[in-house]
Design an enzyme around this catalytic site. Structure first.
Site, PDB file in Angstrom:
ATOM      1  N   GLU A 277      -9.446  -8.403   1.713  1.00 43.59           N
ATOM      2  CA  GLU A 277      -8.219  -7.915   0.975  1.00 43.59           C
ATOM      3  C   GLU A 277      -7.807  -9.333   0.001  1.00 43.59           C
ATOM      4  O   GLU A 277      -6.693  -9.540  -0.453  1.00 43.59           O
ATOM      5  CB  GLU A 277      -6.918  -7.791   1.758  1.00 43.59           C
ATOM      6  CG  GLU A 277      -6.948  -6.182   2.324  1.00 43.59           C
ATOM      7  CD  GLU A 277      -5.869  -5.765   2.994  1.00 43.59           C
ATOM      8  OE1 GLU A 277      -4.513  -6.153   2.705  1.00 43.59           O
ATOM      9  OE2 GLU A 277      -6.132  -5.054   3.793  1.00 43.59           O
TER      10      GLU A 277
ATOM     11  N   GLU B 238      -0.136 -11.433   6.103  1.00 42.01           N
ATOM     12  CA  GLU B 238      -1.263 -10.444   6.803  1.00 42.01           C
ATOM     13  C   GLU B 238      -1.947  -9.505   5.895  1.00 42.01           C
ATOM     14  O   GLU B 238      -1.468  -8.508   5.566  1.00 42.01           O
ATOM     15  CB  GLU B 238      -0.504  -9.512   7.934  1.00 42.01           C
ATOM     16  CG  GLU B 238      -1.181  -9.031   9.020  1.00 42.01           C
ATOM     17  CD  GLU B 238      -2.202  -7.647   8.561  1.00 42.01           C
ATOM     18  OE1 GLU B 238      -3.058  -7.758   7.846  1.00 42.01           O
ATOM     19  OE2 GLU B 238      -1.609  -6.677   9.051  1.00 42.01           O
TER      20      GLU B 238
HETATM   21  C1  SAM Z   1      -1.462  -5.366   5.476  1.00 44.23           C
HETATM   22  S1  SAM Z   1       0.082  -5.116   4.776  1.00 44.23           S
HETATM   23  C2  SAM Z   1       1.129  -6.228   5.678  1.00 44.23           C
HETATM   24  C3  SAM Z   1       2.574  -5.862   5.659  1.00 44.23           C
HETATM   25  C4  SAM Z   1       3.408  -6.695   6.540  1.00 44.23           C
HETATM   26  N1  SAM Z   1       3.438  -8.160   6.090  1.00 44.23           N
HETATM   27  C5  SAM Z   1       3.320  -6.537   7.765  1.00 44.23           C
HETATM   28  O1  SAM Z   1       2.510  -7.322   8.603  1.00 44.23           O
HETATM   29  O2  SAM Z   1       3.643  -5.415   8.556  1.00 44.23           O
HETATM   30  C6  SAM Z   1      -0.288  -5.946   3.314  1.00 44.23           C
HETATM   31  C7  SAM Z   1       0.525  -5.817   2.011  1.00 44.23           C
HETATM   32  O3  SAM Z   1       0.203  -6.957   1.272  1.00 44.23           O
HETATM   33  C8  SAM Z   1       0.078  -6.293  -0.055  1.00 44.23           C
HETATM   34  N2  SAM Z   1      -0.680  -7.371  -0.754  1.00 44.23           N
HETATM   35  C9  SAM Z   1      -1.904  -7.956  -0.659  1.00 44.23           C
HETATM   36  N3  SAM Z   1      -1.998  -9.048  -1.229  1.00 44.23           N
HETATM   37  C10 SAM Z   1      -0.988  -9.368  -1.935  1.00 44.23           C
HETATM   38  C11 SAM Z   1      -0.626 -10.511  -2.657  1.00 44.23           C
HETATM   39  N4  SAM Z   1      -1.549 -11.336  -3.154  1.00 44.23           N
HETATM   40  N5  SAM Z   1       0.718 -10.568  -3.402  1.00 44.23           N
HETATM   41  C12 SAM Z   1       1.602  -9.534  -2.851  1.00 44.23           C
HETATM   42  N6  SAM Z   1       1.245  -8.326  -2.252  1.00 44.23           N
HETATM   43  C13 SAM Z   1       0.092  -8.465  -1.660  1.00 44.23           C
HETATM   44  C14 SAM Z   1      -0.611  -5.213   0.009  1.00 44.23           C
HETATM   45  O4  SAM Z   1      -0.218  -4.225  -1.216  1.00 44.23           O
HETATM   46  C15 SAM Z   1      -0.081  -4.568   1.284  1.00 44.23           C
HETATM   47  O5  SAM Z   1       1.196  -3.782   1.105  1.00 44.23           O
END
Ligand code: SAM
Length: 352
Positions: A177, A168
């Protein structure tokens, strides 16, 4: 936190640490600032909350506030929960990209995954997620890795290519993102052939609107008798996020599909062209953008204007030159993206 020193030495040290911390904060060196404020907190009397407040102020620069509204977005959580329960099979190896607080990783574990490898690019967030996973009793089943997905290696971080990918990482207009490059890497390096993806596809929707109010969010002319138009050099070319329904507006088109994305396969980043029937007379100031995620068969999730309470809001892109149009006209649009951001241009208008 324990206090190490008391008396004048501690006061001097704390003053120096706070000064250096504030300097680091001002030059956006957040890691240094946090280290200095944390150390100052250890040396300060328990009554003085200055270091803790500065530490928290720095933390807010690193961890965006939307995490909270996202975690409390009931429609988002219900859709992901249902999709994960439908797709994850007992014993699956799940790769969860973007841990956040760990919700999607925990949902995957509860759905029966053998192992969930969950990666989080922001180390401070990853550390808190690790605590949450342990507090919920899933330490054995969920492995948190404080790194970007693009740094993960099969055989190092994952025991094998993953059977299921859950992610997500979507902004209000889907791509902001970095989901496309992230998934391209995951498909190439981290997933088993035929792995299931949640979501597996998405559609970007658009709708044209007449709204002076929205237009004025990204435009300026004469104010108090002064010409401020030159400030328009700094206007946003691409979309910004807002709730459409908080602005007076009239719909000039029905919602229309602007672009489709299949997350299971490589797709060329070619521009999309669409000819939009105009259904009301007015001035086309902006296009409203939102997505629909296809999470699992029969399970979708959208941040459209009709989805009250969606934490994502909608994307709004105002046009530099608003167009007068009449019901029955057609507006030809091109939507292009650089893998990260969508930009819509008006190509032509044809009369009824
Ligand atoms: C929108 S939150 C979703 C959190 C959780 N998965 C949820 O659905 O409640 C996305 C998170 O992904 C992290 N993120 C974004 N792209 C990423 C990547 N390529 N690798 C690791 N983390 C990532 C961001 O820092 C953020 O904390």
């Amino acid at each position: 936190m324990g206090r190490l020193l008391e008396g004048p030495n501690a006061v001097d040290s704390v003053h120096t640490l706070l000064t250096r911390g504030k300097e680091a904060l001002a030059r956006r060196d957040y890691n240094t600032a946090m280290d200095l404020f944390a150390l100052a907190d250890v040396l300060t009397t328990a009554q003085d909350d200055t270091p803790r407040r500065l530490l928290n102020r720095t933390l807010r620069q690193v961890v965006p506030r939307w995490h909270f509204s996202m975690m409390n977005d009931a429609a988002r959580n219900a859709a992901y929960s249902a999709a994960i329960a439908a797709v994850v099979r007992p014993g699956d190896l799940v790769l969860d990209i973007g841990t956040g607080a760990g919700l999607s990783a925990l949902l995957s574990a509860r759905a029966g995954a053998g192992l969930v490898v969950s990666c989080e690019a922001e180390p401070i967030v990853a550390a808190v997620a690790q605590q949450i996973v342990a507090e919920n009793g899933y330490e054995e089943q969920v492995r948190i890795i404080a790194n970007a997905s693009t740094s993960l290696r099969v055989g190092v971080d994952l025991p094998a290519p993953a059977d299921v990918l859950v992610t997500e990482i979507f902004d209000c207009a889907l791509l902001g993102e970095g989901v496309l490059p992230t998934l391209a890497h995951a498909r190439r390096e981290l997933l088993a052939p035929g792995a299931a993806l949640i979501p597996h596809a998405a559609r970007l929707w658009g709708q044209l609107v007449d709204s002076e109010e929205l237009y004025s969010r990204n435009q300026v002319s004469t104010v108090c008798g002064f010409d401020l138009t030159a400030f328009e050099q700094l206007r946003s070319l691409e979309y910004f996020s807002t709730y459409l329904n908080t602005y007076r507006h009239r719909r000039l088109s029905e919602p229309f599909a602007l672009a489709d994305f299949d997350f299971r396969a490589e797709q060329p980043a070619e521009p999309y062209q669409v000819s939009v029937p105009i259904v009301a007379d007015g001035t086309c100031h902006a296009i409203v953008l939102w997505f629909e995620l296809y999470l699992a068969p029969g399970i979708t999730l959208s941040n459209g204007p009709e989805q009250a309470g969606t934490h994502w809001r909608q994307g709004v892109q105002t046009f530099p030159s608003p167009r007068r149009c009449a019901s029955g006209d057609k507006l030809d649009l091109t939507a292009s993206h650089d893998l990260e951001r969508v930009l819509v241009t008006i190509d032509a208008m044809s009369g009824a």
